[in-house]
Design a protein around this motif. Sequence first.
Motif, mmCIF file in Angstrom:
data_model
loop_
_atom_site.group_PDB
_atom_site.id
_atom_site.type_symbol
_atom_site.label_atom_id
_atom_site.label_comp_id
_atom_site.label_asym_id
_atom_site.label_seq_id
_atom_site.Cartn_x
_atom_site.Cartn_y
_atom_site.Cartn_z
ATOM 1 N N VAL A 137 70.396 34.266 18.756
ATOM 2 C CA VAL A 137 69.300 33.338 18.465
ATOM 3 C C VAL A 137 68.888 32.603 19.734
ATOM 4 O O VAL A 137 67.702 32.414 19.994
ATOM 5 C CB VAL A 137 69.700 32.355 17.342
ATOM 6 C CG1 VAL A 137 68.716 31.217 17.224
ATOM 7 C CG2 VAL A 137 69.820 33.084 16.028
ATOM 8 N N GLU A 138 69.855 32.227 20.541
ATOM 9 C CA GLU A 138 69.565 31.538 21.803
ATOM 10 C C GLU A 138 68.782 32.450 22.747
ATOM 11 O O GLU A 138 67.825 32.025 23.397
ATOM 12 C CB GLU A 138 70.873 31.079 22.450
ATOM 13 C CG GLU A 138 70.701 30.112 23.582
ATOM 14 C CD GLU A 138 70.198 28.754 23.133
ATOM 15 O OE1 GLU A 138 69.549 28.080 23.946
ATOM 16 O OE2 GLU A 138 70.461 28.368 21.981
ATOM 17 N N GLN A 139 69.168 33.724 22.819
ATOM 18 C CA GLN A 139 68.442 34.682 23.652
ATOM 19 C C GLN A 139 67.003 34.851 23.177
ATOM 20 O O GLN A 139 66.072 34.881 23.988
ATOM 21 C CB GLN A 139 69.138 36.049 23.629
ATOM 22 C CG GLN A 139 70.391 36.142 24.422
ATOM 23 C CD GLN A 139 71.021 37.528 24.302
ATOM 24 O OE1 GLN A 139 70.793 38.247 23.333
ATOM 25 N NE2 GLN A 139 71.819 37.882 25.290
ATOM 26 N N ASN A 151 64.966 31.733 24.034
ATOM 27 C CA ASN A 151 64.636 31.698 25.458
ATOM 28 C C ASN A 151 63.529 32.687 25.804
ATOM 29 O O ASN A 151 62.647 32.391 26.618
ATOM 30 C CB ASN A 151 65.875 31.974 26.299
ATOM 31 C CG ASN A 151 66.849 30.827 26.277
ATOM 32 O OD1 ASN A 151 66.485 29.691 25.989
ATOM 33 N ND2 ASN A 151 68.101 31.116 26.568
ATOM 34 N N PHE A 152 63.562 33.866 25.180
ATOM 35 C CA PHE A 152 62.507 34.836 25.442
ATOM 36 C C PHE A 152 61.154 34.326 24.967
ATOM 37 O O PHE A 152 60.152 34.432 25.678
ATOM 38 C CB PHE A 152 62.815 36.183 24.778
ATOM 39 C CG PHE A 152 61.645 37.119 24.824
ATOM 40 C CD1 PHE A 152 61.269 37.715 26.016
ATOM 41 C CD2 PHE A 152 60.891 37.378 23.695
ATOM 42 C CE1 PHE A 152 60.172 38.561 26.076
ATOM 43 C CE2 PHE A 152 59.804 38.224 23.736
ATOM 44 C CZ PHE A 152 59.442 38.818 24.930
ATOM 45 N N TYR A 153 61.104 33.773 23.760
ATOM 46 C CA TYR A 153 59.825 33.294 23.231
ATOM 47 C C TYR A 153 59.308 32.092 24.021
ATOM 48 O O TYR A 153 58.092 31.943 24.194
ATOM 49 C CB TYR A 153 59.929 32.989 21.743
ATOM 50 C CG TYR A 153 60.046 34.253 20.920
ATOM 51 C CD1 TYR A 153 59.102 35.269 21.031
ATOM 52 C CD2 TYR A 153 61.106 34.450 20.054
ATOM 53 C CE1 TYR A 153 59.204 36.429 20.298
ATOM 54 C CE2 TYR A 153 61.215 35.614 19.307
ATOM 55 C CZ TYR A 153 60.257 36.600 19.436
ATOM 56 O OH TYR A 153 60.357 37.757 18.716
ATOM 57 N N VAL A 154 60.198 31.260 24.526
ATOM 58 C CA VAL A 154 59.779 30.164 25.402
ATOM 59 C C VAL A 154 59.203 30.737 26.695
ATOM 60 O O VAL A 154 58.163 30.279 27.188
ATOM 61 C CB VAL A 154 60.958 29.202 25.683
ATOM 62 C CG1 VAL A 154 60.647 28.265 26.834
ATOM 63 C CG2 VAL A 154 61.312 28.417 24.435
ATOM 64 N N HIS A 155 59.859 31.759 27.239
ATOM 65 C CA HIS A 155 59.383 32.415 28.454
ATOM 66 C C HIS A 155 58.012 33.050 28.228
ATOM 67 O O HIS A 155 57.103 32.930 29.057
ATOM 68 C CB HIS A 155 60.406 33.468 28.872
ATOM 69 C CG HIS A 155 60.156 34.067 30.208
ATOM 70 N ND1 HIS A 155 60.846 35.136 30.682
ATOM 71 C CD2 HIS A 155 59.280 33.765 31.197
ATOM 72 C CE1 HIS A 155 60.417 35.464 31.878
ATOM 73 N NE2 HIS A 155 59.454 34.645 32.211
ATOM 74 N N LEU A 156 57.838 33.716 27.089
ATOM 75 C CA LEU A 156 56.556 34.337 26.766
ATOM 76 C C LEU A 156 55.457 33.297 26.594
ATOM 77 O O LEU A 156 54.327 33.482 27.073
ATOM 78 C CB LEU A 156 56.703 35.185 25.497
ATOM 79 C CG LEU A 156 55.478 35.980 25.059
ATOM 80 C CD1 LEU A 156 55.116 37.019 26.109
ATOM 81 C CD2 LEU A 156 55.753 36.650 23.725
ATOM 82 N N ALA A 157 55.775 32.193 25.934
ATOM 83 C CA ALA A 157 54.793 31.117 25.761
ATOM 84 C C ALA A 157 54.415 30.504 27.107
ATOM 85 O O ALA A 157 53.239 30.206 27.348
ATOM 86 C CB ALA A 157 55.342 30.048 24.822
ATOM 87 N N ALA A 158 55.389 30.326 27.984
ATOM 88 C CA ALA A 158 55.107 29.785 29.317
ATOM 89 C C ALA A 158 54.219 30.749 30.101
ATOM 90 O O ALA A 158 53.276 30.326 30.785
ATOM 91 C CB ALA A 158 56.406 29.522 30.066
#
Length: 105
Positions: free
Chosen positions: A18-20, A23-30
């Motif tokens: 879930v943490e991974q 982090n990926f979705y935060v990276h994609l949003a950024a």
Amino acid sequence: MENDFRKQLKIMLAYKRVEQLKNFYVHLAAYCTVNISLLIYWYFESFMPETFWRTTFFITTVISGFIVLAHSIIVFGTKHVFSKNWEEKKFKKLIDKEKHLTRYE
């Protein structure tokens, strides 16, 4: 005792997964936010249409896009891209298409 250990291990692995994903979705949003912001800034900053399409925008977008792609491969793996299941589905689809085409010829 061993059951408790396995349950704890599964919970820890699920939490890590879930943490991974987070982090990926935060990276994609950024990635999306930064590129849209840069696009808007450079559009309004340059009043001449020919100076709008700068190579710096495309270089920034492409390089950061490859980084997001690499991150997605790390998180999701490559098994979803060309898995055996995908190959079988594609094979069946092509065979069905051939059967359909030869039926009406």
